[in-house]
Scaffold this active site. Sequence first.
Site, short mmCIF file in Angstrom:
data_model
loop_
_atom_site.label_atom_id
_atom_site.label_comp_id
_atom_site.label_asym_id
_atom_site.label_seq_id
_atom_site.Cartn_x
_atom_site.Cartn_y
_atom_site.Cartn_z
N ARG A 132 65.20 -40.78 59.41
CA ARG A 132 65.70 -40.21 60.75
C ARG A 132 66.65 -39.07 61.02
O ARG A 132 66.89 -38.47 62.02
CB ARG A 132 66.51 -41.33 61.31
CG ARG A 132 65.42 -42.55 61.36
CD ARG A 132 65.73 -43.77 62.41
NE ARG A 132 64.69 -44.69 62.22
CZ ARG A 132 64.59 -45.98 61.45
NH1 ARG A 132 65.72 -46.00 60.43
NH2 ARG A 132 63.78 -46.40 61.14
N THR A 177 66.98 -44.88 55.11
CA THR A 177 66.12 -44.31 56.27
C THR A 177 66.87 -43.66 57.41
O THR A 177 66.26 -42.80 58.00
CB THR A 177 65.06 -45.34 56.73
OG1 THR A 177 66.01 -46.17 57.48
CG2 THR A 177 64.23 -46.11 56.05
N GLY A 231 65.66 -55.20 55.03
CA GLY A 231 65.99 -56.31 55.69
C GLY A 231 65.00 -57.18 55.82
O GLY A 231 65.02 -58.47 56.06
N GLU A 232 63.59 -56.80 55.60
CA GLU A 232 62.35 -57.59 55.44
C GLU A 232 62.08 -57.99 54.13
O GLU A 232 60.87 -58.69 53.79
CB GLU A 232 61.31 -56.68 56.16
CG GLU A 232 61.20 -56.97 57.78
CD GLU A 232 62.34 -56.37 58.39
OE1 GLU A 232 62.59 -55.42 57.94
OE2 GLU A 232 63.01 -57.10 59.15
N TRP A 292 70.25 -49.34 59.33
CA TRP A 292 69.18 -48.18 59.43
C TRP A 292 69.21 -47.39 60.81
O TRP A 292 68.33 -46.66 60.87
CB TRP A 292 67.62 -48.85 59.12
CG TRP A 292 67.16 -50.18 59.95
CD1 TRP A 292 67.72 -51.36 59.74
CD2 TRP A 292 66.69 -50.12 61.25
NE1 TRP A 292 67.13 -52.30 60.52
CE2 TRP A 292 66.52 -51.44 61.60
CE3 TRP A 292 66.16 -49.08 62.08
CZ2 TRP A 292 65.77 -51.95 62.87
CZ3 TRP A 292 65.35 -49.70 63.20
CH2 TRP A 292 65.27 -51.10 63.41
N ASP A 313 64.13 -61.83 64.56
CA ASP A 313 64.14 -60.58 63.95
C ASP A 313 64.97 -59.51 65.14
O ASP A 313 64.38 -58.36 65.30
CB ASP A 313 62.69 -59.85 63.71
CG ASP A 313 62.91 -58.84 62.99
OD1 ASP A 313 63.54 -58.19 62.36
OD2 ASP A 313 61.79 -58.01 63.09
N ASP A 368 67.58 -57.35 65.06
CA ASP A 368 68.39 -56.54 64.56
C ASP A 368 69.28 -55.93 65.73
O ASP A 368 69.01 -55.59 66.59
CB ASP A 368 67.91 -55.34 63.71
CG ASP A 368 66.70 -55.64 62.95
OD1 ASP A 368 65.78 -56.35 63.21
OD2 ASP A 368 67.05 -55.10 61.59
N ARG A 375 69.00 -55.50 71.05
CA ARG A 375 67.51 -55.97 71.09
C ARG A 375 67.30 -57.38 71.48
O ARG A 375 66.13 -57.71 72.14
CB ARG A 375 67.26 -55.95 69.67
CG ARG A 375 65.60 -56.00 69.28
CD ARG A 375 65.62 -55.40 67.87
NE ARG A 375 64.41 -55.82 67.28
CZ ARG A 375 63.99 -55.52 65.85
NH1 ARG A 375 64.52 -54.54 65.26
NH2 ARG A 375 62.72 -55.98 65.42
N TRP A 419 59.08 -45.69 72.11
CA TRP A 419 59.87 -45.77 70.97
C TRP A 419 60.61 -44.55 70.78
O TRP A 419 60.96 -44.21 69.62
CB TRP A 419 58.92 -45.88 69.66
CG TRP A 419 58.27 -47.30 69.51
CD1 TRP A 419 57.30 -47.98 69.74
CD2 TRP A 419 58.86 -48.36 68.89
NE1 TRP A 419 56.96 -49.11 69.36
CE2 TRP A 419 58.17 -49.69 68.98
CE3 TRP A 419 60.41 -48.73 68.41
CZ2 TRP A 419 58.53 -50.95 68.34
CZ3 TRP A 419 60.69 -49.72 67.96
CH2 TRP A 419 59.80 -50.97 67.79
#
Lengths: 538, 264
Positions: free
Chosen positions: A131, A175, A192-193, A241, A302, A304, A329, A464
Amino acid sequence: MRITAPQWTLPAAMLCAAASGLPEVTNSDLLNDEVIASDWLNYHGGYSGQRHSLLDQIDRGNASSMRLEWVFQEKISEKFETTPLVHDGVMYITVPPGDVYALDAATGARLWRYSRRLPPKLIACCGLVNRGLAIAGDRLFMATLDAYTIALDRKTGRLLWETELIDYSLGYSGTHAPLVVKDMVMVGTAGGEYGIRGFIDAFDIETGERRWRFYTVPGPGEFGHDTWAGDSWKTGGASVWITPSYDPKLDMVYWGIGNPGPDWNGDVRLGDNLYSDSVVALEADTGKRKWHFQFTPHDVHDWDATQVMVLLDSEYRGEVRRLLVTANRNGFLYLLDRATGEFLKATQFVKQTWAVGISEEGRPIRRPGMEPSAEGVEVFPAVAGGTNWMSPAYNPDTGLLYVSCREGSAMYYKGETEYRPGTRYWGSMFINEPTMHNWFGAVRAFDPVSGERIWEHRLFQPAWAGLLSTAGKLVFAGTSDGFFKALDAESGNELWRINLGARVQASPMTYLGGGRQMVAVASGGALFVFGLPQGRAN
Amino acid sequence: MQSMRCFALLLALPVLLAGARTHESNPMNSAEDFQEGKRLYRIHCGNCHGMQGDTGRGARLARKSYVHGNTDAELFDIVEGGIPGTDMPGLWLEEDDVWRILLFVRTFAETASKGCDPGNGEAAAGKQIFDTKGSCLACHTVGNTGGRLGPDMSFAGELYTNDQLRRALLEPARDVANRYRTVRVVTADGERVDGAWMNENSYRIYLMDRSENIRSFRKADLVSFEMPSESLMPAYKGLLSAGELEDLLAYLCTLRSPAKEAAQ
C-alpha cells in the site's frame, strides 16, 4: 527553485517541479504534512489520518474541466493499492509485489526503480499487494511481502538496510505503508488468515535496529492474555495491515488491529480475544500500551478493525475533546476520546443485523443466531464489512467525515480447521458470499460527532477505493465499475468523472506538480494523474 | 533478527513471481489427494460451478475442453489468479491444494465425454427443428449462421451433456449465466425493451435487444428497469414432442469442432 539531487540526471521539468519542502524530510515536515500542501509525506497525507489537503486550485467551480496529466503503467496483474508519496517534486510509489519507483511528479518520467527479490512461495490471503512507503531524511521505508522492513536511498533507490520481522514462511507478511515517528519507523505484520501471532515493531531509521516490539496478542502474564482460551493465543492472528495515525502531543500511535484466527470458527479461542478487532494506543517511544478499545469482542465474522483511525478535535457535549473517529467493518461508526480511550458514541452507518445495539460501555449487544454455522447464516454486513481498509477523509472546513460504505449481506459458514504453520487457518470457506443481489455502495458524509448522515452518493457496487478531501471543497472517490470522480463536499453532487477502465482499489492523494495541483489514483495496472488544463489554475 | 546488508543488493533484480507454480503438470495423483481435492472443490468452487461441475452461475466445468486454457498449468493459473473481468475470482490457495482440486476437476471431463450421446434421435430431423420449427437458430449461432442473443452452439456436443441439454430446453430459467441475464426496461417514451445483459455500471445499462441491436440506456432516464430471473429463451416443454426433443438432442450432439473430431 532548488536543485536537490545533484547526482540525478533530471528532466528539465523536474527541476522546475522542485518547489517546496526541504531536500531532506525532517521531523517538522512530517509533523506539518497536513500544512505542507505541495507534498504528501505519509500514507494518509498527515499523522491525523484525515486524508485532507489544503490545496484548492481545483475546486467546485473548475473541477469539471479536469483532464489527464500523465499515466504510469507497468505489467501489474496484482491489485494496485498504493498511495504515492511526493516530496520535492519527486513521486515515490510501490508497485506490487515488491517494486518501488521514483517518478517526476510533474511529468511521470521514471527516475529509478528498486525491485525486491522475493521468494517464490509467498503467503498472502488477499493478493500480493503493497500500500505504500514512508519517508524520512533521505530515506524511504517499505514493509515487504517476505516480512522485512527495508530502507532505500530516496535519490537512487539503493537498499540501505533490511531487517527481518519474522520468518515469512509461517504466514507473516508486510503490506501497509510504514509510519515514521521521530527517529523510528514502525511496521505491523499481516497474515491474520494464517494463524500468526501479530505484532508491531519499531526500528531505528538509521540502522534498522529494533527498538521495541508490541504483541497484538498478549503472551502469558501480560494483560489480556486470559481473553484467549488455552493455547489459542499462539495462533490468534490480530494482524496489522493499515498505517496507524499518530498524535504528537499525546505521543500516541493508534493502531487498528485485525481479526482473530481462525476467522469464522471461534470455538477454539473462547474469550474476547484481545487485541483483535481493537484500536490500540501505543506510546511512540516505548511501544507500551496506553489504552485499547475493542470494537468486536470474540469476532466470528472476520471484521478486522484495520480501518483508518481519524484524529480530530471537536466539541463533544460542550467540551472540546481530542477525538478519534473510525467507521468500523462491523457496521458502526465509533467516537472515542483519544487521550483516554473512553468510549463516547457508536452509530450504525450501514445496514447490520448482528447486533441489537452498542452498550454504554461500547460493547456490542449481540443478536442471537448470527454466528456462522455449517448450513450458513445470512448476516449484514458482508465479510468485507460496512467499510474496509480504503481511506475515509475528513474536511475540517465542512466538518464532515466521508466514508466509502459497503451495503449488503453474506452467508457465513463455519467449518473445522486445524493449524498447520504457513497455511490457511480460517475455520470456513473463503467464498462465503454467494448472494450479491442486495449489494451496493455509497459515499456518505457524516457528522463525526453526532454520527448523523448528511448526504449520500450512491454507487452501483460497493467500492474498494478510498476517498480524498481537499480545501477546494471536493471529495475524490473511486468506484468498482472503474470510475474516478469528484464530488461536492457539501452536497455529494457529482461534478466530474472519468472511466479509468478498471476497478479503483486504492486511495487517492493530491500534490503540486510544477506548481499545479494534481490528483493521483491507482487503478488496474496504472497510476493516473489529473490536473486542470494549463493556465486554468489560479 | 536483523541483517545489515547495506548497499549489498543490486537494483532491478528480477522479481520471482510470487505465489507461482513450481510444477508444469499436476504432481498429485493419490486417492487421498483426490478425496481432499473433492472436499476442497465443494468448499471453494461448488457454489459457482455446481457440485458436479455442471450447474451454477460459473462456467460449466463438466466439459471436455475449456475456453481459458486446458493444460494443467493453464488451469492452475486460472484457479490461482482468477479470470480478470469475470466472476471467476483468484482463490489464493496453497499450491498443493490447487493441484488436488484440479485432480478432481479433471474427472468432470470424463462425465462430460460420456455425456452427449446422440441416442435414438435423428440428427437430420433435429437440424430441421433447430433451424425452423424451434427457431433456435434465430438466437443461437452454429458455425457462421444464426443469432447472437444466446450462447454459441457450434460446439454444443462438446460442451454439454444430454442432461444439461434437456434441462436447458425444458427449464431454461433455472440456470442463466450472468452474461445472458434478461433485462427489461421501460423508457420515458414508454418504449419497452427486453434483451440480454451485456454490461452495466452506475450510470448505464447495456443490452442486446431481440433484434440484436446493442442498446445503451441511462438508468436515470428509465421509468423501470428489472432483471427478472427468466431466460430470453422460451421453455420448450409442451412445444416439442418427446420425439422431436430426441432428434434435437441428436443434432446438438453432432456439433463438434472438426479438428477435435479428427484427433479422436
